[in-house]
Design an enzyme around this catalytic site. Structure first.
Site, short mmCIF file in Angstrom:
data_model
loop_
_atom_site.label_atom_id
_atom_site.label_comp_id
_atom_site.label_asym_id
_atom_site.label_seq_id
_atom_site.Cartn_x
_atom_site.Cartn_y
_atom_site.Cartn_z
N ASP A 1 -35.86 40.02 23.63
CA ASP A 1 -36.66 41.24 23.74
C ASP A 1 -38.05 41.02 23.16
OD1 ASP A 1 -37.16 43.81 24.46
OD2 ASP A 1 -36.36 44.70 22.63
N HIS B 1 -34.55 1.40 33.87
CA HIS B 1 -34.74 2.18 32.64
C HIS B 1 -36.13 1.94 32.03
CE1 HIS B 1 -34.40 3.69 28.57
NE2 HIS B 1 -34.45 2.46 28.09
N HIS C 1 -40.03 -3.38 26.90
CA HIS C 1 -39.63 -3.04 25.52
C HIS C 1 -38.23 -3.51 25.13
CE1 HIS C 1 -37.64 0.63 27.21
NE2 HIS C 1 -36.86 0.51 26.16
N GLU D 1 -34.91 -8.13 22.84
CA GLU D 1 -33.59 -7.90 22.27
C GLU D 1 -32.48 -8.37 23.21
OE1 GLU D 1 -31.14 -4.16 20.34
OE2 GLU D 1 -32.93 -3.80 21.54
N ASP D 2 -32.66 -8.13 24.51
CA ASP D 2 -31.54 -8.30 25.45
C ASP D 2 -31.68 -9.46 26.43
OD1 ASP D 2 -30.42 -6.05 24.31
OD2 ASP D 2 -31.39 -4.68 25.73
N ASP E 1 -38.53 6.29 25.44
CA ASP E 1 -37.25 5.58 25.60
C ASP E 1 -36.09 6.53 25.31
OD1 ASP E 1 -35.40 3.37 25.73
OD2 ASP E 1 -35.41 3.30 23.55
#
Length: 715
Positions: A267, A56, A80, A84-85, A147
């Site tokens: 149109d 990702h 990025h 956080e993870d 992202d």
């Protein structure tokens, strides 16, 4: 720092490297190093689809490489999600890749670890943090948009409810931000993917209709294109001519906004002509107007007056050979690049490089405005709502008296313009001259007008202003100023109330020892004396009780009641009627200037004013400590509510006669209702606005003169 993985370089990394082949050779190894660090940090983590998680962030970096962003942005995109993870720290990233990359990664990091009351508040606070990071470096929002784009491309793995929520957020916030930054390629894909996720059936139907366009339309498109190309070539242009195909989202939006059918929207033939120079743009405009006649009033010059996001182009609508309009955009190659990539075009952060292009400088100005507005907003949710208002793209372009251009949302008023010039100009605005004609603040503006704001130092924002302003900046500034004025009024009133209570004990606020006052504030957790005074005015503390403690007396309850009941020769608190938020007027008796009044100190509402002859006063006498002696100041301002009971003949036209008599007395009617009605007589209740008792008497006198009126009585 984790060691790089030893497995061979996967295909998705090679795709990134191919997309980033514009980078100098010495910078390219940084991408592989960033992938190695990211892959090690995310080891063992997978996406919902089952793929390794690192795919990702690398895909996000690839999207940015396609926009030709610098190496720091691409490295930050790969990393990025690590803060956080994963266990990877900001210090480790800064040590390996530099402070700039670490700042970018920190700016993009979401706030999932914090706890909020609900998802809406979390999203709003996350957006606020992202905005502040954007203010420091625009590349933060570019990583965030890429992202979101990759998440939208892979949305199929999510639950249906999550898909809809993410799609709605994309259409409401992220796509408009991409548009505001001029990044049309990313905006268009976000809109299309958001539409597909939110309304899959509608998207499928419109997409199928676009694919299976009738042969007649395709032939017509080809013939128009050939005619335009032939004339441009004869004139010696070096040009690029492309037909524009509408997206499902733009068709759907236009069908809804203009109440048109699919065939009516389709149109319309669209073409883009890209030439070399600005003079050639205007020359090409003359050429296309010679081929097909222009439609009156449909020409827009965004080269002379660029859009707020830096977009430049000439727009014209021609009358086609088949009775259908032809929309033509004419621009240079540079304008085309900026139209597609916006702030990402010609990205340069190097010393000595080209300065920011107009799209970048305008984006910075927009974000600076947002940062100013978020400082004054009451909450993240309020701020996010204000930003949403400002993100909608329909704009009017207006001139200051000096010729500067301001872009405001559609339906913007004179007051929105005043706040766009400066917050102080808005706060003190009283009227304006639009194209030299005097107009009120609520006047709506149209493109091309010149606006000059008239100010007065004594003028202050009014709560009614919130009913007609449309920009987030104006709404936030007005709310902030009203809160400040309410606080100032509360502090002044609280000061007078506490002083009166202290005088009854033989002292005053000025004579109290500072140590004693500081000890009281500290004990009750007031940061400043003003906070205590405002709390007193708002009824959250009883001034007599505060005075007893401050004067270091400790009477029993009976003494306190005796002190409250004792006759008070001291002056009453005088009110003007304009005390905001701390003085209100009881709806049971509707007091007006000239009435004998008393005040009742109500928790959270401050002083509620009643007439002395109000039937509820007897009940309030049971709480003498909350009784506040008040009177009317000599300088009373504003309109006050009053109510009349009027008995009239029950026949057509009577109501209009009574309303006319009230209007002739220069009073406004708030509401009218029937209290009783029979075949001959009707009893009406009129809610009206008056300045004082004298004004009310004039209204009653005029109404009584009417032959259809049997009686008038103040309620």
């Amino acid at each position: 720092m984790p060691a790089p993985p030893e497995e061979p370089v996967p295909d998705y990394v090679r795709v990134l490297e191919r997309a980033a082949d514009y980078l100098p050779p010495e910078q390219r190894p940084l991408l592989r190093r960033a992938w190695a660090v990211g892959a090690a940090a995310h080891a063992g983590q997978t996406r919902r689809s089952g793929e390794p998680y690192i795919t990702h962030p690398v895909a996000v970096a690839t999207i940015l490489a396609e926009q030709r962003l610098d190496v720091e942005t691409l490295v930050a995109a790969i990393l990025h999600d690590t803060l956080e993870d994963t266990p990877l720290t900001r210090e480790a990233i800064a040590g390996e890749f530099g402070e700039t990359v670490a700042d970018l990664v920190d700016g993009v990091t979401k706030l999932d670890k914090l706890h909020f009351r609900d998802r809406a508040e979390a999203a709003a606070e996350s957006f606020r943090k992202m905005l502040l990071a954007m203010a420091r470096d625009l590349r933060v929002i570019m990583i965030k948009l890429a992202d979101r784009l990759h998440n939208m491309r892979t949305l199929g793995a999510k639950e249906p409810e999550a898909r809809r929520r993410i799609a709605r957020e994309t259409l409401e916030i992220y796509a408009p931000i991409a548009q505001r930054l001029g990044m049309n390629l990313i905006k268009a894909e976000l809109q299309d993917l958001g539409f597909r996720a939110l309304h899959p059936w509608r998207h499928a139907v419109i997409e199928r209709r676009i694919r299976t366009q009738p042969m007649v339309r395709r032939e017509a498109l080809t013939r128009i294109e050939a005619q335009l190309a032939q004339r441009l070539t004869k004139e010696g242009f070096s040009y690029r001519l492309v037909s524009r195909i509408k997206s499902p989202w733009s068709i759907y939006s236009k069908m809804r906004a203009e109440q048109k059918s699919f065939d009516q929207v389709m149109d319309v033939f669209g073409f883009r002509i890209v030439v070399r120079t600005v003079p050639e743009c205007y020359h090409a405009l003359g050429v296309v107007h010679a081929v097909f006649k222009p439609l009156d009033g449909r020409f827009r010059d965004f080269i002379a007056i660029p859009k707020a996001n830096g977009y430049q182009s000439l727009h014209t609508v021609l009358f086609g050979p088949y009775g259908s309009p032809i929309e033509v955009q004419i621009r240079t190659e540079e304008m085309d690049l900026i139209a597609e990539r916006g702030v990402a075009a010609h990205w340069s952060y190097k010393h000595g490089g080209a300065g920011p292009n107009s799209a970048q400088s305008r984006a910075h100005a927009w974000i600076a405005n947002l940062v100013e507005s978020q400082r004054a907003a009451g909450s993240s949710l309020e701020f996010l709502e204000n930003v949403k208002v400002d993100l909608f793209p329909d704009e009017v372009y207006l001139f200051t008296p000096k010729g500067d251009i301001l872009a405001l949302p559609r339906n913007a008023t004179v007051l929105d313009f005043a706040y766009a010039v400066h917050t102080d100009v808005g706060n003190h605005a009283v009227a304006a001259r639009v194209d030299r004609k005097l107009v009120p603040l609520r006047t709506r503006l149209a493109s091309g007008q010149t606006v000059e704001i008239i100010t007065a130092r004594s003028s202050l924002p009014k709560p009614q202003w919130l009913e007609f302003v449309v920009t987030g900046k104006a709404r936030t500034a007005i709310r902030h100023q009203l809160k400040q004025l309410e606080h100032e009024d509360a502090v002044q009133l609280g000061h007078r109330m506490l002083d009166r209570a202290l005088e009854a004990l033989g002292t005053s606020l000025d004579r109290l020892p500072q140590v004693q006052l500081d000890a009281y504030l500290a004990e009750h957790r007031y940061p400043r004396l003003e906070a205590l005074l405002a709390d007193i005015a708002l009824g959250n503390r009883v001034p007599a009780q505060v005075a007893q403690v401050l004067a270091r007396q400790a009477p029993d309850e009976a003494d306190l009641l005796d002190a409250a009941r004792a006759p008070r020769p001291r002056e009453r608190i005088l009110i003007t009627g304009s005390e905001r938020g701390v003085v209100s007027f009881a709806s049971c008796c509707l007091p007006i200037p000239g009435d004998d009044i008393m005040g009742y100190h109500t928790t959270g509402r401050g002083i509620v004013v009643h007439r002395l002859d109000c039937p509820n006063v007897a009940e309030y006498r049971k709480s003498p400590e909350r009784w506040v002696p008040i009177g009317w100041d000599r300088q009373v301002s504003g309109d006050f509510e009053a109510a009349l009971r009027i008995e009239v003949d029950n026949r057509p036209g009577v109501l209009a006669q009574v309303a006319a008599a009230i209007a002739q007395a220069e009073s406004n009617i708030d509401k009218v209702e029937y209290l009783e009605r029979d075949p001959h007589v009707a009893v009406l209740r009129f809610g009206i606005e008056v300045a004082d008792r004298k004004h009310l008497a004039d209204v009653i006198r005029r109404v009584r003169r009417l032959g259809v009126v049997h009686g008038v009585q103040r309620l």
